[in-house]
Design a protein around this motif. Structure first.
Motif, short mmCIF file in Angstrom:
data_model
loop_
_atom_site.label_atom_id
_atom_site.label_comp_id
_atom_site.label_asym_id
_atom_site.label_seq_id
_atom_site.Cartn_x
_atom_site.Cartn_y
_atom_site.Cartn_z
N SER A 181 0.84 -1.20 0.00
CA SER A 181 0.00 0.00 0.00
C SER A 181 0.88 1.25 0.00
N ASP A 182 1.91 1.29 0.86
CA ASP A 182 2.76 2.49 0.94
C ASP A 182 3.78 2.53 -0.20
N GLY A 183 4.22 1.37 -0.66
CA GLY A 183 5.27 1.28 -1.68
C GLY A 183 6.20 0.13 -1.31
N LEU A 184 6.75 -0.55 -2.31
CA LEU A 184 7.58 -1.73 -2.05
C LEU A 184 8.69 -1.43 -1.03
N SER A 185 9.40 -0.29 -1.20
CA SER A 185 10.54 -0.01 -0.32
C SER A 185 10.10 0.11 1.14
N SER A 186 8.94 0.72 1.38
CA SER A 186 8.46 0.86 2.75
C SER A 186 7.86 -0.45 3.25
N LEU A 239 9.37 1.10 -6.88
CA LEU A 239 9.91 1.01 -5.52
C LEU A 239 9.11 1.84 -4.51
N ASN A 240 8.69 3.03 -4.95
CA ASN A 240 8.15 3.98 -3.97
C ASN A 240 6.74 4.46 -4.25
N GLY A 241 6.16 4.02 -5.37
CA GLY A 241 4.86 4.56 -5.78
C GLY A 241 3.72 4.13 -4.88
N GLY A 242 3.68 2.85 -4.56
CA GLY A 242 2.63 2.33 -3.67
C GLY A 242 1.29 2.14 -4.34
N GLU A 243 0.33 1.71 -3.50
CA GLU A 243 -1.06 1.48 -3.90
C GLU A 243 -1.22 0.42 -4.99
#
Ligand code: ADP
Ligand code: MG
Length: 353
Positions: free
Chosen positions: A238-243, A285-289
């Motif tokens: 939901s937040d993004g792969l990296s998180s 990596l960081n987009g999420g959702e």
């Protein structure tokens, strides 16, 4: 006589909290430290859903998520029907991330002045379509006036056999890291919605737009993974792969390596990135959702997991492996290993609050 509320607050409450330095997850930790679990609480704060003992070898999974106009969505490009779909699907996704099936929902709607009846009907049409798709019954909620835009808060309750629940905390050094589906589509969709002047083929625009506005929760894959009992940890993206891989690592006390070349990116997203002239890796990596499932598996169980998901037609990719805590999180690109920073969505960090 009741004392005025302010007299009863500890003195520290008067300090302005530096929300943008603390960030969403430190804030949640602050709340979690003050809140012990009660009887029957198998997992309270800290996973995708609370896990409560329901007897007969079953657990009740319970989650809530809020969508705010201006933060999570802009009605310039979200139809009320999209909102109905998304507000339910993102909660169903949290139930799936524990390996469960959703059952019941509560819907709290805050509506600003000017909202028309047909918009609410549209919202409910999107909701109903999604509720049918996941077999979720709406059993209650709340309806209030909101002075500043739509607020949609949804609670979903689900169930799972107690011995099949998959937590964030079970990843072990050496485990392989997998993800279902493709990554970056939702972020690509949001980018195009926010930059309407970018020209790109209509089928590309529609596909990524749909991914952003109407995400799909991976319940079938999740239940199959939980039934296998071979998955050591799981979360939804939901937040993004990296998180989100960071949440698994923190909960499990491990590090990870993510192989950039193994990340699943659809040709549609690559094409979209070419038109937008951006590096799709940032979206991935960081987009999420994306609401795909991110999970870990012991190496000796990897083949069985891949075959199991292939049988039910679910795409899955091995994108990395779990490493010792001291190695931190790293992104591997060719021969290069760089720190993988959790740069997914945070409600407070960097807002200058
Ligand atoms: P997700 O992205 O899976 O919805 P979140 O990052 O929103 O999860 O939340 C992480 C964990 O913190 C969850 O267990 C959630 O229930 C808990 N949590 C978040 N905010 C609060 C709060 N205000 N009070 C209690 N628990 C919270
Ligand atoms: Mg989640």
């Amino acid at each position: 006589m009741l004392e005025p509320l302010t007299y009863r607050l500890p003195i520290t409450s008067f300090r302005m909290m530096d929300l943008n330095k603390l960030g969403e997850f430190d804030l949640i930790d602050l709340i979690a430290q003050r809140t012990p679990g009660g009887p029957g609480v198998l997992r309270g704060i800290g996973d995708d859903a609370a896990v409560l003992n329901a007897g007969n070898g079953q657990v009740c999974l319970w989650t809530v998520d809020t969508l705010l106009e201006g933060i999570h969505f802009d009605l310039a490009y979200y139809g009320p029907d999209d909102l109905g779909v998304k507000s339910l699907a993102v909660n169903v996704s949290d139930i799936a991330a524990m390996g469960g099936r959703p059952l019941y929902a509560l819907l709290s709607l805050g509506l600003p002045s000017g909202v028309r009846e047909d918009q609410v009907r549209l919202f409910m049409a999107g909701w109903d379509e999604t509720a049918r798709a996941y077999n979720v019954s709406l059993v209650g909620g709340d309806t209030v006036y909101s002075p500043q835009g739509w607020t949609v808060t949804v609670t979903v309750m689900g169930t799972c056999p107690k011995d099949r629940v998959v937590y964030r905390a079970g990843a072990r050094v050496g485990d392989f890291i997998y993800v279902t589906g493709n990554l970056g589509s939702s972020a690509a969709g949001l980018y195009l919605l926010q930059h309407p002047a970018i020209t790109c083929p209509e089928h590309v625009r529609l596909a990524v737009r749909q991914a952003h506005l109407r995400p799909v929760a991976r319940v079938t894959a999740a239940v199959s993974l939980a039934e296998s009992r071979l998955v050591t940890a799981m979360i939804d993206i939901s937040d993004g792969l990296s998180s989100d891989v960071g949440h698994i690592c923190t909960a499990s006390g491990v590090g990870c390596e993510i192989y950039a070349s193994h990340l699943p990116v659809s040709e549609t997203v690559r094409e979209c990135a070419r038109y937008a002239q951006v590096d799709p890796l940032e979206w991935v990596l960081n987009g999420g959702e994306d609401y795909e499932l991110l999970f870990t598996v012991r190496p000796d169980a990897a083949q069985e997991i891949e075959e199991r998901l292939a049988v039910i037609g679910e795409q899955v990719s091995c994108i990395g492996r779990i490493t010792p805590l001291g190695d931190g999180m790293r992104l591997v690109k060719g021969d290069d290993k760089t720190p993988l920073l959790p740069r997914g969505y945070d409600h407070f960090k960097g807002r200058g609050l």
